[in-house]
Design an enzyme around this catalytic site. Sequence first.
Site, PDB file in Angstrom:
ATOM      1  N   LYS A 106      29.981  33.601  42.547  1.00  0.00           N
ATOM      2  CA  LYS A 106      29.871  33.908  43.871  1.00  0.00           C
ATOM      3  C   LYS A 106      28.446  33.812  44.444  1.00  0.00           C
ATOM      4  O   LYS A 106      28.283  33.129  45.717  1.00  0.00           O
ATOM      5  CB  LYS A 106      30.578  35.165  44.404  1.00  0.00           C
ATOM      6  CG  LYS A 106      31.921  35.203  44.055  1.00  0.00           C
ATOM      7  CD  LYS A 106      32.724  34.078  44.920  1.00  0.00           C
ATOM      8  CE  LYS A 106      34.337  34.319  44.598  1.00  0.00           C
ATOM      9  NZ  LYS A 106      35.167  33.213  45.231  1.00  0.00           N
ATOM     10  N   PHE A 133      39.847  42.979  50.440  1.00  0.00           N
ATOM     11  CA  PHE A 133      40.843  42.614  51.368  1.00  0.00           C
ATOM     12  C   PHE A 133      42.168  42.944  50.600  1.00  0.00           C
ATOM     13  O   PHE A 133      42.096  42.726  49.520  1.00  0.00           O
ATOM     14  CB  PHE A 133      40.819  40.907  51.565  1.00  0.00           C
ATOM     15  CG  PHE A 133      39.823  40.874  52.804  1.00  0.00           C
ATOM     16  CD1 PHE A 133      40.338  40.415  53.991  1.00  0.00           C
ATOM     17  CD2 PHE A 133      38.303  41.124  52.960  1.00  0.00           C
ATOM     18  CE1 PHE A 133      39.724  40.131  55.065  1.00  0.00           C
ATOM     19  CE2 PHE A 133      37.800  40.889  53.941  1.00  0.00           C
ATOM     20  CZ  PHE A 133      38.428  40.326  55.244  1.00  0.00           C
ATOM     21  N   THR A 188      44.436  41.382  49.539  1.00  0.00           N
ATOM     22  CA  THR A 188      45.014  40.030  48.696  1.00  0.00           C
ATOM     23  C   THR A 188      45.998  40.504  47.600  1.00  0.00           C
ATOM     24  O   THR A 188      45.840  41.806  47.132  1.00  0.00           O
ATOM     25  CB  THR A 188      44.033  39.148  48.258  1.00  0.00           C
ATOM     26  OG1 THR A 188      43.053  39.903  47.282  1.00  0.00           O
ATOM     27  CG2 THR A 188      43.108  38.745  49.421  1.00  0.00           C
ATOM     28  N   ASP A 233      46.521  23.390  45.931  1.00  0.00           N
ATOM     29  CA  ASP A 233      46.735  24.593  45.018  1.00  0.00           C
ATOM     30  C   ASP A 233      47.120  24.040  43.571  1.00  0.00           C
ATOM     31  O   ASP A 233      47.617  22.919  43.712  1.00  0.00           O
ATOM     32  CB  ASP A 233      47.431  25.627  45.460  1.00  0.00           C
ATOM     33  CG  ASP A 233      46.919  26.904  45.204  1.00  0.00           C
ATOM     34  OD1 ASP A 233      46.653  27.046  43.825  1.00  0.00           O
ATOM     35  OD2 ASP A 233      46.932  27.817  45.844  1.00  0.00           O
ATOM     36  N   SER A 269      31.610  36.147  48.125  1.00  0.00           N
ATOM     37  CA  SER A 269      32.250  37.755  47.838  1.00  0.00           C
ATOM     38  C   SER A 269      30.917  38.619  48.163  1.00  0.00           C
ATOM     39  O   SER A 269      29.742  38.321  47.788  1.00  0.00           O
ATOM     40  CB  SER A 269      32.698  37.886  46.689  1.00  0.00           C
ATOM     41  OG  SER A 269      33.051  39.344  46.154  1.00  0.00           O
ATOM     42  N   SER A 292      48.256  30.970  48.565  1.00  0.00           N
ATOM     43  CA  SER A 292      48.470  32.453  48.815  1.00  0.00           C
ATOM     44  C   SER A 292      46.864  33.139  49.181  1.00  0.00           C
ATOM     45  O   SER A 292      46.099  32.252  49.427  1.00  0.00           O
ATOM     46  CB  SER A 292      48.621  33.112  47.189  1.00  0.00           C
ATOM     47  OG  SER A 292      47.646  32.798  46.348  1.00  0.00           O
ATOM     48  N   CYS A 297      38.968  28.391  49.258  1.00  0.00           N
ATOM     49  CA  CYS A 297      39.414  29.802  48.889  1.00  0.00           C
ATOM     50  C   CYS A 297      39.811  30.015  47.331  1.00  0.00           C
ATOM     51  O   CYS A 297      39.986  31.123  47.052  1.00  0.00           O
ATOM     52  CB  CYS A 297      40.693  30.097  49.846  1.00  0.00           C
ATOM     53  SG  CYS A 297      40.235  30.467  51.217  1.00  0.00           S
ATOM     54  N   TYR A 323      31.905  36.989  37.651  1.00  0.00           N
ATOM     55  CA  TYR A 323      32.418  36.864  39.011  1.00  0.00           C
ATOM     56  C   TYR A 323      31.309  36.710  39.902  1.00  0.00           C
ATOM     57  O   TYR A 323      31.180  35.944  41.035  1.00  0.00           O
ATOM     58  CB  TYR A 323      33.364  37.990  39.324  1.00  0.00           C
ATOM     59  CG  TYR A 323      33.864  37.738  40.672  1.00  0.00           C
ATOM     60  CD1 TYR A 323      34.913  36.797  41.009  1.00  0.00           C
ATOM     61  CD2 TYR A 323      33.630  38.716  41.725  1.00  0.00           C
ATOM     62  CE1 TYR A 323      35.494  36.423  41.936  1.00  0.00           C
ATOM     63  CE2 TYR A 323      34.081  38.505  42.979  1.00  0.00           C
ATOM     64  CZ  TYR A 323      35.178  37.471  42.953  1.00  0.00           C
ATOM     65  OH  TYR A 323      35.750  37.451  44.469  1.00  0.00           O
TER      66      TYR A 323
END
Length: 261
Positions: A172, A201, A203, A41, A155, A20, A91, A168
Amino acid sequence: MAAAVRSVKGLVAVITGGASGLGLSTAKRLVGQGATAVLLDVPNSEGETEAKKLGGNCIFAPANVTSEKEVQAALTLAKEKFGRIDVAVNCAGIAVAIKTYHEKKNQVHTLEDFQRVINVNLIGTFNVIRLVAGVMGQNEPDQGGQRGVIINTASVAAFEGQVGQAAYSASKGGIVGMTLPIARDLAPIGIRVVTIAPGLFATPLLTTLPDKVRNFLASQVPFPSRLGDPAEYAHLVQMVIENPFLNGEVIRLDGAIRMQP
């Protein structure tokens, strides 16, 4: 004499989080350019379905990036099926929004939540890097001495983390911090390491937000004033693969956004 730009055609790429979002968009682009993609994945993802849509140049390899055994099995599957691995694109990742301390709720950030994000985003990325480097190191080098390319996903939160992003941003930021030393580690065997730091983005994480929220976020991007298209991330991945002098670098792909608190 400058080295020739290398085409992605004929290369074998393992893409984590490939079922995804940014990962799937990357797989679509690379397969469309003549490469072979391995979608790595979690087993309950749409990996099998998406791989079938992409045809014979794509397979699904179920694995959790935090598991040495599962990642090694996925890489072994890829090598047995296609003979080698030339590219790895990391990713896979998760996000939580939890304050260090929530005054109104009198609630502190749990260690379990913090560790879970670090484990998937940072340790999971390193787990794939170290194992795939062992596979790439067995490749015959090309004319420029290159054996492989590893591309990680950080990120803008690594640089301008927001409220609730302690875990997070730490995960990153860790990816950003390890990019250069790993590039230096792997330089003697001809493996390049580059990190992309995407901004906002379109997503699955953002597309589920209300239109009002998404429009506000898009308005914060200087130019172009919109959310990034995953296809633009995939395009940059291809450019990194094809440029043999790009190594040890972190590239912001964010429309010049600098997030304010």
